[in-house]
Structures are given as structure tokens and as C-alpha cells.
Design a protein around this motif. Structure first.
Motif, PDB file in Angstrom:
ATOM      1  N   LYS A 143      16.320  -3.610  27.234  1.00 51.59           N
ATOM      2  CA  LYS A 143      15.741  -4.957  27.974  1.00 51.59           C
ATOM      3  C   LYS A 143      16.667  -5.960  26.860  1.00 51.59           C
ATOM      4  O   LYS A 143      17.495  -7.479  27.343  1.00 51.59           O
ATOM      5  CB  LYS A 143      14.705  -5.357  27.626  1.00 51.59           C
ATOM      6  N   PHE A 144      16.620  -6.362  25.481  1.00 47.39           N
ATOM      7  CA  PHE A 144      17.488  -7.300  24.796  1.00 47.39           C
ATOM      8  C   PHE A 144      19.190  -6.922  24.651  1.00 47.39           C
ATOM      9  O   PHE A 144      19.658  -8.451  25.419  1.00 47.39           O
ATOM     10  CB  PHE A 144      17.477  -6.592  23.755  1.00 47.39           C
ATOM     11  N   PHE A 145      19.647  -5.992  25.278  1.00 49.73           N
ATOM     12  CA  PHE A 145      20.819  -6.286  25.428  1.00 49.73           C
ATOM     13  C   PHE A 145      21.843  -5.849  26.961  1.00 49.73           C
ATOM     14  O   PHE A 145      23.105  -6.308  27.440  1.00 49.73           O
ATOM     15  CB  PHE A 145      21.656  -4.738  24.896  1.00 49.73           C
ATOM     16  N   ALA A 146      20.633  -6.284  27.703  1.00 48.48           N
ATOM     17  CA  ALA A 146      21.508  -6.420  29.705  1.00 48.48           C
ATOM     18  C   ALA A 146      21.554  -7.338  29.608  1.00 48.48           C
ATOM     19  O   ALA A 146      23.278  -7.255  30.483  1.00 48.48           O
ATOM     20  CB  ALA A 146      19.850  -6.665  30.225  1.00 48.48           C
ATOM     21  N   PRO A 147      21.648  -8.905  29.124  1.00 46.36           N
ATOM     22  CA  PRO A 147      22.825  -9.615  29.566  1.00 46.36           C
ATOM     23  C   PRO A 147      24.321  -9.051  28.762  1.00 46.36           C
ATOM     24  O   PRO A 147      24.952 -10.022  29.310  1.00 46.36           O
ATOM     25  CB  PRO A 147      22.646 -11.007  28.450  1.00 46.36           C
ATOM     26  N   ASP A 148      23.859  -8.250  27.682  1.00 46.20           N
ATOM     27  CA  ASP A 148      26.005  -7.771  27.287  1.00 46.20           C
ATOM     28  C   ASP A 148      26.052  -6.886  28.513  1.00 46.20           C
ATOM     29  O   ASP A 148      27.428  -6.712  28.286  1.00 46.20           O
ATOM     30  CB  ASP A 148      25.189  -7.391  25.801  1.00 46.20           C
ATOM     31  N   GLY A 149      25.415  -6.249  29.657  1.00 50.36           N
ATOM     32  CA  GLY A 149      25.292  -5.276  30.284  1.00 50.36           C
ATOM     33  C   GLY A 149      26.186  -3.897  29.320  1.00 50.36           C
ATOM     34  O   GLY A 149      26.782  -3.053  29.791  1.00 50.36           O
ATOM     35  N   LEU A 150      24.651  -3.763  28.529  1.00 49.15           N
ATOM     36  CA  LEU A 150      24.960  -2.747  27.660  1.00 49.15           C
ATOM     37  C   LEU A 150      23.530  -2.095  27.554  1.00 49.15           C
ATOM     38  O   LEU A 150      22.634  -2.326  27.748  1.00 49.15           O
ATOM     39  CB  LEU A 150      24.509  -2.916  26.294  1.00 49.15           C
ATOM     40  N   THR A 151      23.342  -0.459  28.491  1.00 47.50           N
ATOM     41  CA  THR A 151      22.355  -0.446  28.666  1.00 47.50           C
ATOM     42  C   THR A 151      21.429   1.070  27.989  1.00 47.50           C
ATOM     43  O   THR A 151      20.903   2.258  28.158  1.00 47.50           O
ATOM     44  CB  THR A 151      22.395   0.022  30.040  1.00 47.50           C
ATOM     45  N   ARG A 152      22.461   1.622  27.375  1.00 46.89           N
ATOM     46  CA  ARG A 152      22.807   2.814  26.218  1.00 46.89           C
ATOM     47  C   ARG A 152      21.923   2.968  25.242  1.00 46.89           C
ATOM     48  O   ARG A 152      23.249   2.026  24.428  1.00 46.89           O
ATOM     49  CB  ARG A 152      23.377   4.192  27.048  1.00 46.89           C
ATOM     50  N   ALA A 153      21.785   3.367  24.550  1.00 47.95           N
ATOM     51  CA  ALA A 153      21.799   3.722  23.390  1.00 47.95           C
ATOM     52  C   ALA A 153      22.453   5.284  22.333  1.00 47.95           C
ATOM     53  O   ALA A 153      21.741   5.451  21.930  1.00 47.95           O
ATOM     54  CB  ALA A 153      20.910   2.965  22.735  1.00 47.95           C
ATOM     55  N   PHE A 154      23.053   5.027  21.238  1.00 48.03           N
ATOM     56  CA  PHE A 154      23.395   6.349  20.381  1.00 48.03           C
ATOM     57  C   PHE A 154      23.011   5.718  18.822  1.00 48.03           C
ATOM     58  O   PHE A 154      23.668   4.750  18.921  1.00 48.03           O
ATOM     59  CB  PHE A 154      24.499   6.791  20.719  1.00 48.03           C
ATOM     60  N   PHE A 155      21.872   5.987  18.339  1.00 44.65           N
ATOM     61  CA  PHE A 155      21.732   6.002  17.036  1.00 44.65           C
ATOM     62  C   PHE A 155      22.297   6.845  15.615  1.00 44.65           C
ATOM     63  O   PHE A 155      22.644   7.741  16.159  1.00 44.65           O
ATOM     64  CB  PHE A 155      20.067   6.369  17.320  1.00 44.65           C
ATOM     65  N   THR A 156      22.019   6.006  14.586  1.00 53.13           N
ATOM     66  CA  THR A 156      22.830   6.416  14.017  1.00 53.13           C
ATOM     67  C   THR A 156      22.124   5.808  12.455  1.00 53.13           C
ATOM     68  O   THR A 156      21.363   5.319  12.685  1.00 53.13           O
ATOM     69  CB  THR A 156      24.206   5.136  14.231  1.00 53.13           C
ATOM     70  N   SER A 157      23.023   6.251  11.486  1.00 58.26           N
ATOM     71  CA  SER A 157      22.205   5.464  10.361  1.00 58.26           C
ATOM     72  C   SER A 157      22.862   4.809   9.462  1.00 58.26           C
ATOM     73  O   SER A 157      22.371   4.028   8.832  1.00 58.26           O
ATOM     74  CB  SER A 157      22.447   6.862   9.093  1.00 58.26           C
ATOM     75  N   GLY A 158      23.404   3.353   9.929  1.00 61.34           N
ATOM     76  CA  GLY A 158      24.182   2.450   9.397  1.00 61.34           C
ATOM     77  C   GLY A 158      25.089   2.255  10.247  1.00 61.34           C
ATOM     78  O   GLY A 158      25.977   2.544  11.009  1.00 61.34           O
ATOM     79  N   GLY A 159      26.312   1.098   9.591  1.00 63.82           N
ATOM     80  CA  GLY A 159      27.177   0.113  10.382  1.00 63.82           C
ATOM     81  C   GLY A 159      28.727   1.201  10.108  1.00 63.82           C
ATOM     82  O   GLY A 159      28.819   0.887  11.855  1.00 63.82           O
ATOM     83  N   LEU A 196      12.549  -6.123  16.273  1.00 64.82           N
ATOM     84  CA  LEU A 196      13.375  -6.839  17.492  1.00 64.82           C
ATOM     85  C   LEU A 196      12.320  -7.306  17.749  1.00 64.82           C
ATOM     86  O   LEU A 196      12.459  -8.521  17.640  1.00 64.82           O
ATOM     87  CB  LEU A 196      13.546  -5.403  18.349  1.00 64.82           C
ATOM     88  N   ALA A 197      11.173  -7.232  17.308  1.00 67.35           N
ATOM     89  CA  ALA A 197       9.706  -7.727  18.249  1.00 67.35           C
ATOM     90  C   ALA A 197       9.520  -8.994  17.440  1.00 67.35           C
ATOM     91  O   ALA A 197       9.701 -10.058  18.145  1.00 67.35           O
ATOM     92  CB  ALA A 197       8.288  -6.983  18.110  1.00 67.35           C
ATOM     93  N   GLU A 198      10.172  -9.166  15.750  1.00 66.33           N
ATOM     94  CA  GLU A 198       9.212  -9.956  15.336  1.00 66.33           C
ATOM     95  C   GLU A 198      10.665 -10.710  15.312  1.00 66.33           C
ATOM     96  O   GLU A 198      10.885 -12.405  15.182  1.00 66.33           O
ATOM     97  CB  GLU A 198       9.095  -9.758  13.448  1.00 66.33           C
ATOM     98  N   THR A 199      11.961 -10.528  15.696  1.00 67.74           N
ATOM     99  CA  THR A 199      13.517 -11.598  15.642  1.00 67.74           C
ATOM    100  C   THR A 199      13.264 -12.146  16.948  1.00 67.74           C
ATOM    101  O   THR A 199      13.107 -13.719  16.651  1.00 67.74           O
ATOM    102  CB  THR A 199      14.539 -10.139  15.862  1.00 67.74           C
ATOM    103  N   GLN A 200      12.518 -11.706  17.797  1.00 69.73           N
ATOM    104  CA  GLN A 200      12.217 -12.629  19.259  1.00 69.73           C
ATOM    105  C   GLN A 200      11.176 -13.687  19.441  1.00 69.73           C
ATOM    106  O   GLN A 200      11.324 -14.904  19.577  1.00 69.73           O
ATOM    107  CB  GLN A 200      11.950 -11.475  20.145  1.00 69.73           C
TER     108      GLN A 200
END
Length: 451
Positions: free
Chosen positions: A102-118, A339-343
Motif C-alpha cells: 500500500k505504501f509503495f503503490a504510488p511508486d508502482g511497486l507491489t512485491r517485497a523481498f526481505f533482506t538484512s540491510g541496505g 511505518l505506522a509511526e512514520t505515517q
């Protein structure tokens, strides 16, 4: 905790610090930070300062974000760890993926692959880019393009697309097939062009030229930061990233937005890509996703890529990549709360206001001190000063001078980051007007001491 004498006596003796010469760390022991509150940190001697580094670009909500701390503590009691490798998952990571969609919908991004960092996120994006083309039958698309001065982490893939020799030279040979074009860096560029819009066009022409030279059919992806961060806070002209997007689309090249720094509000927009009105094919995120309280990251992926992977029937789309801590339930719980607090706080609004305040203050300092060759900022809470020993020749300041400036600024109330000839500012996005003023006054004291 051991007493302060023990900590000072053993400082830098049994560990090597990242991004530092081991000998220098021994000769000049690092500041020992023992506590933090709000946007301030306190060292072992009880000296409290405003943290103008924001941890390391990541503590966007400051050091007292209770909802994130509570989420971490609660999750440790329920499920402290379980793998998300094939066959298992957890409730927190499922919820987080939906919230990020939902957060990244305006960026056209809909799937997440999770990692440990940048660095993990960048490595993941590079790998998925190559795999995407292979699934589509374009096995020859293996090369990567990026910007000089860009920073993309420290894994071999990230180091290979990095555009700074400091992160490359001692580790070469790196990944073959990585090529760089000039960054839209108005203060120093091979075109001797100081006009931002004209420079952006010249850099885009260089990109087109490099694609023609390499052959578009050999290139997997172009990776860039919407605003170059560790390279010295280099914001491009507003035409640049849209121009990159257009060129990549024309040649079938994926655009990876490295938003490890810029995602979640730092530019004054919810994402750096959104800041420039661009939809990337993938976005690497980390840092502020958990406010720095837990190592975590996510690569966000666009619809057309997900369709290619999910509809594959050949087996080529099986992802042979992942991390032990991908989708860690504690990290996912922290990210949900963050994310909730950021928003809730709508942090981009304050980032834009305080960033403008600091940028104005830095321009005023430039008028006052000849040591300041260039001031960069104007896009949220990421600003930099480039110091020179001579404005006419743009000769870089010596290490001793900038080191003393940093020390005096710290004594005067602000922790600032030195990177080569640059002083980089990336404070928490909840910074107040008064705390921004403290950063500026501390820098003023630092410059006065070395001028």
C-alpha cells in the motif's frame, strides 16, 4: 556495563571499525556513545549533543520511538525468530508485505523481498535484474550501469557498481561488466558545466552514449540514488531521473532506485523516486524501515517484473537467493510499528521544513567562511558542505583541518559526519527548529576555530 576507564582503555583495541583505518582508530579513539534520547546522543563523559548524522541516515524518528521499541520487545516474547525460506513464513512478515504494498503503490511497486540491510537489498536487486532477463530469454543482459560518486553498499556487487574509488580500489578486481557515467555534480564534473539543467542533459547524453557503446542488449539494469548520499549529497536537476527512466524504458533496461537512504521521507517526499515523479522497476530500501532499531531491509518490485517471475513455467524464476534473516519476525514487527509511526507523524513535511532551514543556514555560513566551497541540499534533511583550501582552484581541505572542525562542532553541541572533504548532515526527521539551529551554531563554532 564496564566503567568509563575500562571503555576508554580498550577503545578500538579489540575491534576494527567500518570505514576507518585500524591504525587511525587506535591513534584517535572514536567517540564512545553510551545513551540517546530524542535526537540527542550522550557520550561516556556525559556530553550531550544533537545527532546531525541521524545514526547513519537511519534513525529518522529519533532515539525515543516507543512504538518500535514496544513492538520489538513484544515480538521477542512471542516468536523471536523463524525462517521464511521455502515452506515457512510468519504472521508479521505477511502483514508487513501488505502494508508496504500500500505504501509503495504510488511508486508502482507491489512485491517485497526481505533482506538484512541496505547492502543486502542492493545485492538482491542486482541479482533479480539478471534473473528477470534470463527468464525472458535475454541471457545476454548481464551488465550494470551506475553513476560516478554513487554509493551502493559494500558487497562485491554493490562495490562494483559504486562510483567512489575509496570503496573499490583495495578490493579489485570486482564484478566485470559494471560501467559508470558522470554524475550530475555541478561543483565538479568532466564537462566543466555548473548549470544543473544543462549538466543533467550532458549526463543523459553520456548514458545514451555508453548504452550504444556497450550494446543495449547486454545491459541488465541502471542503478542510481535519487539524491546521491554518501558521495556527498548530490541532488540532480529535476529532469535527470525522469530522463534516466525514459532512456532505460526505451532500451529495455531495468531502473533500480537505491533508496536505502531516501525512502520513508528523508527528501521531503515519501520516496526519492516519488520526489522526482519516477516509477522504478525495483527499489532497494533499509535503514529507516525500522528506524535503525533492528537490521532489516526490503527490495520492492514492480508489477511487470512480478508477472514475469510468477507466470514462469520453466523453473527459471525459482529464486536461489536469500538471507538467514530475510523476513525476520522481530524486524518485521519493528518495521510495521515504524511505518505506522512514520505515517502518523507525516515526517516528510518536517523534513522539508527543517531541511530548508538548515540549507539556508549553510548558505549563510558559506558567505562567512572561505573554507566552504560548495553547499548542497534543498531536498529534505540531507545537506552537505564541501570544504576547500582555495575557492579558485577548488583544492580539497586537508584532513587535519576538517578533523578539528568536526571536533569543535562536537564540543559545541552537534555530531556531524566527515566524509573526505565533505561535512554531511542527515539528522532525524523529527528534528525541531531549535535543534536545527544548534547544528548550525555548532558548525559556526567549528569554522571559526579553523578560519
Amino acid at each position: 556495563m564496564k566503567d568509563s576507564n575500562f571503555l576508554k582503555e580498550h577503545n578500538a583495541k579489540s575491534l576494527w571499525h567500518p570505514m576507518a583505518h585500524p591504525g587511525d582508530s587506535l591513534a584517535n579513539p572514536p567517540a564512545i556513545i553510551t545513551s540517546a534520547q530524542g535526537v540527542k546522543i550522550t557520550d561516556v563523559d556525559g556530553h550531550e549533543v544533537v545527532d546531525a548524522v541521524g545514526g547513519l541516515w537511519n534513525v529518522n524518528l529519533g532515539f525515543s520511538c516507543q512504538p518500535v521499541k514496544d513492538a520489538i520487545a513484544a515480538q521477542l516474547d512471542v516468536l523471536p525468530y523463524y525462517s521464511t525460506f521455502r515452506g515457512t513464513t510468519n504472521d508479521q512478515v505477511i502483514q508487513l508485505a501488505e502494508e508496504l504494498r500500500k505504501f509503495f503503490a504510488p511508486d508502482g511497486l507491489t512485491r517485497a523481498f526481505f533482506t538484512s540491510g541496505g547492502s543486502d537489498s542492493v545485492e538482491t536487486a542486482l541479482r533479480l535484474a539478471r534473473q528477470y532477463h534470463k527468464i525472458r530469454g535475454e541471457e545476454g543482459r548481464t551488465k550494470f550501469l551506475s553513476l560516478k560518486k554513487g554509493y551502493h553498499g559494500t558487497h562485491m556487487g554493490g562495490a562494483s557498481v559504486n562510483g567512489n574509488a575509496n570503496f573499490r580500489t583495495q578490493y579489485e578486481p570486482l564484478l566485470p561488466g559494471c560501467h559508470h557515467i558522470p554524475a550530475p555534480y555541478t561543483y565538479r564534473n568532466p564537462f566543466n558545466e555548473s548549470g544543473p539543467e544543462r549538466l543533467a542533459q550532458l549526463c543523459l547524453q553520456a548514458l545514451e552514449d555508453e548504452i550504444a557503446f556497450q550494446g543495449a542488449g547486454t545491459i541488465a539494469a541502471f542503478i542510481m540514488e535519487p539524491v546521491l548520499g554518501a558521495g556527498g549529497v548530490i541532488p540532480p536537476h529535476k529532469s535527470f531521473m525522469p530522463g534516466v527512466r525514459e532512456i532505460c524504458s526505451k532500451h529495455g533496461i531495468l531502473l533500480i532506485a537505491d533508496e536505502v537512504i531516501t525512502a520513508f521521507g528523508r527528501t521531503g517526499s515519501w520516496s526519492g523516486s516519488r520526489h522526482w515523479g519516477v516509477q522504478p522497476d525495483m527499489m532497494a530500501t533499509a535503514k529507516a524501515i525500522t528506524n535503525g532499531y533492528f537490521p532489516f531491509g526490503a527490495v520492492m518490485i514492480a508489477d511487470h517484473m512480478t508477472e514475469t517471475f510468477e507466470k514462469d513455467t520453466t523453473g527459471k524464476a525459482a529464486i536461489g537467493h536469500g538471507y538467514t534473516y530475510s523476513g525476520h519476525p522481530v524486524g518485521a514487527a519493528a518495521a510495521l510499528a515504524c511505518l505506522a509511526e512514520t505515517q502518523r507523524l507525516n515526517v516528510p513535511e518536517n523534513a522539508a521544513a527543517r531541511g530548508a532551514q538548515i540549507h539556508r543556514g549553510l548558505l549563510a555560513l558559506q558567505e562567512k567562511y572561505e573554507l566552504i566551497g560548495d553547499v548542497r541540499g534543498g531536498h529534505g534533511l540531507m545537506c552537505a558542505l564541501e570544504l576547500v583550501s582555495d575557492r579558485a582552484t577548488k583544492a580539497a581541505v586537508d584532513k587535519k583541518t576538517i578533523g578539528k572542525l568536526q571536533k569543535v562542532a562536537y564540543e559545541a553541541g552537534a555530531m556531524v559526519r566527515v566524509s573526505g572533504p565533505n561535512i554531511i548532515l542527515s539528522p532525524p526527521l523529527v528534528l525541531s527548529d531549535a535543534e536545527a539551529a544548534t547544528i548550525l551554531s555548532a558548525l559556526d563554532s567549528g569554522f571559526a576555530a579553523v578560519s
